[in-house]
Motif scaffolding. Sequence first.
Motif, PDB file in Angstrom:
ATOM      1  N   MET A  91      21.958  51.993  41.795  1.00  0.00           N
ATOM      2  CA  MET A  91      22.042  50.730  43.528  1.00  0.00           C
ATOM      3  C   MET A  91      23.110  51.059  43.735  1.00  0.00           C
ATOM      4  O   MET A  91      22.499  51.009  45.077  1.00  0.00           O
ATOM      5  CB  MET A  91      21.161  49.524  42.654  1.00  0.00           C
ATOM      6  CG  MET A  91      20.373  49.269  41.663  1.00  0.00           C
ATOM      7  SD  MET A  91      19.568  47.622  41.369  1.00  0.00           S
ATOM      8  CE  MET A  91      18.771  47.297  42.892  1.00  0.00           C
ATOM      9  N   ARG A  92      23.918  51.370  43.503  1.00  0.00           N
ATOM     10  CA  ARG A  92      25.227  50.922  44.509  1.00  0.00           C
ATOM     11  C   ARG A  92      25.165  52.462  45.286  1.00  0.00           C
ATOM     12  O   ARG A  92      25.721  52.454  46.466  1.00  0.00           O
ATOM     13  CB  ARG A  92      26.487  50.636  44.096  1.00  0.00           C
ATOM     14  CG  ARG A  92      26.449  49.330  43.818  1.00  0.00           C
ATOM     15  CD  ARG A  92      28.318  48.614  43.168  1.00  0.00           C
ATOM     16  NE  ARG A  92      28.879  49.570  42.154  1.00  0.00           N
ATOM     17  CZ  ARG A  92      29.004  49.233  41.439  1.00  0.00           C
ATOM     18  NH1 ARG A  92      28.352  48.039  40.761  1.00  0.00           N
ATOM     19  NH2 ARG A  92      29.061  50.048  39.844  1.00  0.00           N
ATOM     20  N   LEU A  93      24.890  53.075  44.911  1.00  0.00           N
ATOM     21  CA  LEU A  93      25.114  54.481  45.543  1.00  0.00           C
ATOM     22  C   LEU A  93      24.153  54.443  46.082  1.00  0.00           C
ATOM     23  O   LEU A  93      24.353  55.437  46.597  1.00  0.00           O
ATOM     24  CB  LEU A  93      25.269  55.883  44.055  1.00  0.00           C
ATOM     25  CG  LEU A  93      25.107  57.381  44.979  1.00  0.00           C
ATOM     26  CD1 LEU A  93      25.989  57.674  45.181  1.00  0.00           C
ATOM     27  CD2 LEU A  93      24.383  58.278  43.210  1.00  0.00           C
ATOM     28  N   PRO A 113      34.290  56.667  44.407  1.00  0.00           N
ATOM     29  CA  PRO A 113      34.328  55.823  43.287  1.00  0.00           C
ATOM     30  C   PRO A 113      33.873  56.960  41.896  1.00  0.00           C
ATOM     31  O   PRO A 113      34.071  56.638  40.869  1.00  0.00           O
ATOM     32  CB  PRO A 113      32.289  54.300  42.971  1.00  0.00           C
ATOM     33  CG  PRO A 113      33.175  54.868  44.179  1.00  0.00           C
ATOM     34  CD  PRO A 113      32.717  55.885  45.170  1.00  0.00           C
ATOM     35  N   TYR A 114      33.070  57.911  42.606  1.00  0.00           N
ATOM     36  CA  TYR A 114      32.616  59.036  41.137  1.00  0.00           C
ATOM     37  C   TYR A 114      33.618  60.593  41.609  1.00  0.00           C
ATOM     38  O   TYR A 114      33.556  61.408  40.923  1.00  0.00           O
ATOM     39  CB  TYR A 114      31.286  59.557  42.057  1.00  0.00           C
ATOM     40  CG  TYR A 114      30.379  58.730  41.325  1.00  0.00           C
ATOM     41  CD1 TYR A 114      29.782  57.691  40.976  1.00  0.00           C
ATOM     42  CD2 TYR A 114      30.151  57.495  43.440  1.00  0.00           C
ATOM     43  CE1 TYR A 114      28.842  56.705  40.755  1.00  0.00           C
ATOM     44  CE2 TYR A 114      29.589  56.075  43.372  1.00  0.00           C
ATOM     45  CZ  TYR A 114      28.610  56.147  41.909  1.00  0.00           C
ATOM     46  OH  TYR A 114      27.862  55.068  42.399  1.00  0.00           O
ATOM     47  N   LEU A 194      24.840  63.063  39.163  1.00  0.00           N
ATOM     48  CA  LEU A 194      24.473  62.355  40.014  1.00  0.00           C
ATOM     49  C   LEU A 194      23.249  62.531  40.999  1.00  0.00           C
ATOM     50  O   LEU A 194      22.182  61.566  41.515  1.00  0.00           O
ATOM     51  CB  LEU A 194      25.503  62.087  41.743  1.00  0.00           C
ATOM     52  CG  LEU A 194      26.801  61.412  40.895  1.00  0.00           C
ATOM     53  CD1 LEU A 194      28.122  61.450  41.681  1.00  0.00           C
ATOM     54  CD2 LEU A 194      26.368  59.791  40.916  1.00  0.00           C
ATOM     55  N   TYR A 195      22.779  64.509  41.311  1.00  0.00           N
ATOM     56  CA  TYR A 195      21.879  64.641  41.419  1.00  0.00           C
ATOM     57  C   TYR A 195      20.697  64.528  40.776  1.00  0.00           C
ATOM     58  O   TYR A 195      19.233  63.962  41.600  1.00  0.00           O
ATOM     59  CB  TYR A 195      21.878  66.088  42.101  1.00  0.00           C
ATOM     60  CG  TYR A 195      21.016  66.944  42.549  1.00  0.00           C
ATOM     61  CD1 TYR A 195      20.673  66.773  44.182  1.00  0.00           C
ATOM     62  CD2 TYR A 195      19.678  67.456  41.704  1.00  0.00           C
ATOM     63  CE1 TYR A 195      19.565  67.603  44.891  1.00  0.00           C
ATOM     64  CE2 TYR A 195      18.630  67.938  42.032  1.00  0.00           C
ATOM     65  CZ  TYR A 195      18.794  68.112  43.310  1.00  0.00           C
ATOM     66  OH  TYR A 195      18.052  68.795  44.151  1.00  0.00           O
ATOM     67  N   HIS A 196      20.673  64.676  39.799  1.00  0.00           N
ATOM     68  CA  HIS A 196      19.334  64.144  38.776  1.00  0.00           C
ATOM     69  C   HIS A 196      18.925  62.810  38.423  1.00  0.00           C
ATOM     70  O   HIS A 196      17.985  62.397  38.815  1.00  0.00           O
ATOM     71  CB  HIS A 196      20.139  64.682  37.559  1.00  0.00           C
ATOM     72  CG  HIS A 196      19.452  65.888  37.782  1.00  0.00           C
ATOM     73  ND1 HIS A 196      18.536  67.152  38.313  1.00  0.00           N
ATOM     74  CD2 HIS A 196      20.907  67.393  36.879  1.00  0.00           C
ATOM     75  CE1 HIS A 196      18.410  68.537  38.218  1.00  0.00           C
ATOM     76  NE2 HIS A 196      20.187  68.118  37.290  1.00  0.00           N
ATOM     77  N   GLN A 197      20.186  61.940  38.523  1.00  0.00           N
ATOM     78  CA  GLN A 197      20.166  60.284  38.326  1.00  0.00           C
ATOM     79  C   GLN A 197      19.526  59.576  40.112  1.00  0.00           C
ATOM     80  O   GLN A 197      18.612  59.176  39.982  1.00  0.00           O
ATOM     81  CB  GLN A 197      21.018  59.895  38.077  1.00  0.00           C
ATOM     82  CG  GLN A 197      21.542  59.938  36.911  1.00  0.00           C
ATOM     83  CD  GLN A 197      22.968  59.358  35.895  1.00  0.00           C
ATOM     84  OE1 GLN A 197      23.302  58.658  36.855  1.00  0.00           O
ATOM     85  NE2 GLN A 197      23.182  59.813  34.878  1.00  0.00           N
ATOM     86  N   ASN A 198      19.704  60.278  40.650  1.00  0.00           N
ATOM     87  CA  ASN A 198      19.897  59.414  42.129  1.00  0.00           C
ATOM     88  C   ASN A 198      18.706  60.575  42.915  1.00  0.00           C
ATOM     89  O   ASN A 198      19.749  61.163  44.030  1.00  0.00           O
ATOM     90  CB  ASN A 198      20.777  59.105  42.933  1.00  0.00           C
ATOM     91  CG  ASN A 198      20.556  58.323  44.059  1.00  0.00           C
ATOM     92  OD1 ASN A 198      19.616  57.901  44.611  1.00  0.00           O
ATOM     93  ND2 ASN A 198      20.695  56.912  43.395  1.00  0.00           N
ATOM     94  N   PRO A 199      17.640  61.157  42.987  1.00  0.00           N
ATOM     95  CA  PRO A 199      17.061  61.666  44.197  1.00  0.00           C
ATOM     96  C   PRO A 199      17.786  61.771  45.728  1.00  0.00           C
ATOM     97  O   PRO A 199      17.690  62.699  46.587  1.00  0.00           O
ATOM     98  CB  PRO A 199      15.625  61.851  44.286  1.00  0.00           C
ATOM     99  CG  PRO A 199      15.337  61.436  42.569  1.00  0.00           C
ATOM    100  CD  PRO A 199      16.570  59.731  42.595  1.00  0.00           C
ATOM    101  N   PHE A 203      18.667  64.947  48.048  1.00  0.00           N
ATOM    102  CA  PHE A 203      18.436  64.944  49.780  1.00  0.00           C
ATOM    103  C   PHE A 203      19.658  65.234  50.979  1.00  0.00           C
ATOM    104  O   PHE A 203      20.227  65.507  51.571  1.00  0.00           O
ATOM    105  CB  PHE A 203      17.393  63.915  50.260  1.00  0.00           C
ATOM    106  CG  PHE A 203      16.212  64.669  49.508  1.00  0.00           C
ATOM    107  CD1 PHE A 203      15.380  65.919  50.558  1.00  0.00           C
ATOM    108  CD2 PHE A 203      15.708  63.308  48.632  1.00  0.00           C
ATOM    109  CE1 PHE A 203      13.852  65.831  49.563  1.00  0.00           C
ATOM    110  CE2 PHE A 203      14.199  64.552  48.028  1.00  0.00           C
ATOM    111  CZ  PHE A 203      13.234  65.402  48.332  1.00  0.00           C
ATOM    112  N   HIS A 204      20.637  63.707  50.853  1.00  0.00           N
ATOM    113  CA  HIS A 204      21.700  63.308  51.566  1.00  0.00           C
ATOM    114  C   HIS A 204      22.314  64.436  51.493  1.00  0.00           C
ATOM    115  O   HIS A 204      23.407  65.375  52.918  1.00  0.00           O
ATOM    116  CB  HIS A 204      22.094  61.996  51.147  1.00  0.00           C
ATOM    117  CG  HIS A 204      23.397  61.971  52.280  1.00  0.00           C
ATOM    118  ND1 HIS A 204      23.329  61.197  54.243  1.00  0.00           N
ATOM    119  CD2 HIS A 204      24.946  61.728  51.943  1.00  0.00           C
ATOM    120  CE1 HIS A 204      24.056  61.171  54.280  1.00  0.00           C
ATOM    121  NE2 HIS A 204      25.158  61.348  53.952  1.00  0.00           N
ATOM    122  N   LEU A 205      22.865  65.291  50.322  1.00  0.00           N
ATOM    123  CA  LEU A 205      23.843  66.733  49.844  1.00  0.00           C
ATOM    124  C   LEU A 205      23.162  67.542  50.352  1.00  0.00           C
ATOM    125  O   LEU A 205      23.930  68.862  51.349  1.00  0.00           O
ATOM    126  CB  LEU A 205      23.982  66.453  48.431  1.00  0.00           C
ATOM    127  CG  LEU A 205      25.427  68.226  48.143  1.00  0.00           C
ATOM    128  CD1 LEU A 205      26.279  67.638  48.890  1.00  0.00           C
ATOM    129  CD2 LEU A 205      24.572  67.779  46.185  1.00  0.00           C
TER     130      LEU A 205
END
Length: 231
Positions: A91-93, A113-114, A194-199, A203-205
């Motif tokens: 959620m923070r990401l 942080p990552y 990160l990509y798979h856990q947070n779509p 998109f931002h990448l």
Amino acid sequence: MPIPDFLALLQANLQEVLHSPRALTAYVAGGIAASFVIGSAFVRTMIPLRWLAVAGNIGFVVYGALHPQWLTLLVAAVLLPINVFRARQMMRLTRRVKAAEVSGDTSALWLRPYMRSRRLKAGTVLFRKGDAADHLYCLVDGQIELEEIGLRLESGKIFGEIAFFAPDRRRTLTARCVEAATVLMIDEPTLKQLYHQNPSFGFHLISLIASRLSQDVRRLELRLGERSPPR
């Protein structure tokens, strides 16, 4: 066991549960927890999946404590803080990604942080043209030059991302430290996670990469315009 005997035993157990608030609470909590676990199988994204797991863990903690089922209680109690931590982390990401999108921030400092920090001396070659791409970088301070095009990177800018998606996964430029610099780096497994856990991160990448490619195209057009003979 004959069916009549089974039904009689089931009815006796049901009567016992209905007359015991402790047992009734335990079974209700276990049933709700099981429904959350079943529901999580139909969720496509990780954040609601984690919160459903948290709800299921709480239900099984109550069930294990009141029934009692010590193994169920132990497993749920161990998983509960892990799932809470992972859900809050994602959620923070998501909030960082949305804030970066709203502000038009094309840097990657919100990924700190990552990422791991690395201090480089002046003259250090971070990677050379043709090297295999194994990390994505963000410049925190100092100066790094992309030698082939003579471009000096600004602090806070992400770089090295193009090679991650190139067919041959090779660096297209050489990055050398003009002066002492600090970079943040993230490896491919972490980036993919990160990509798979947070779509929204994905998109931002993609928008960052598209922005960088657009800048490269404009830079190339300007160079071609400078070299073109006047008519």
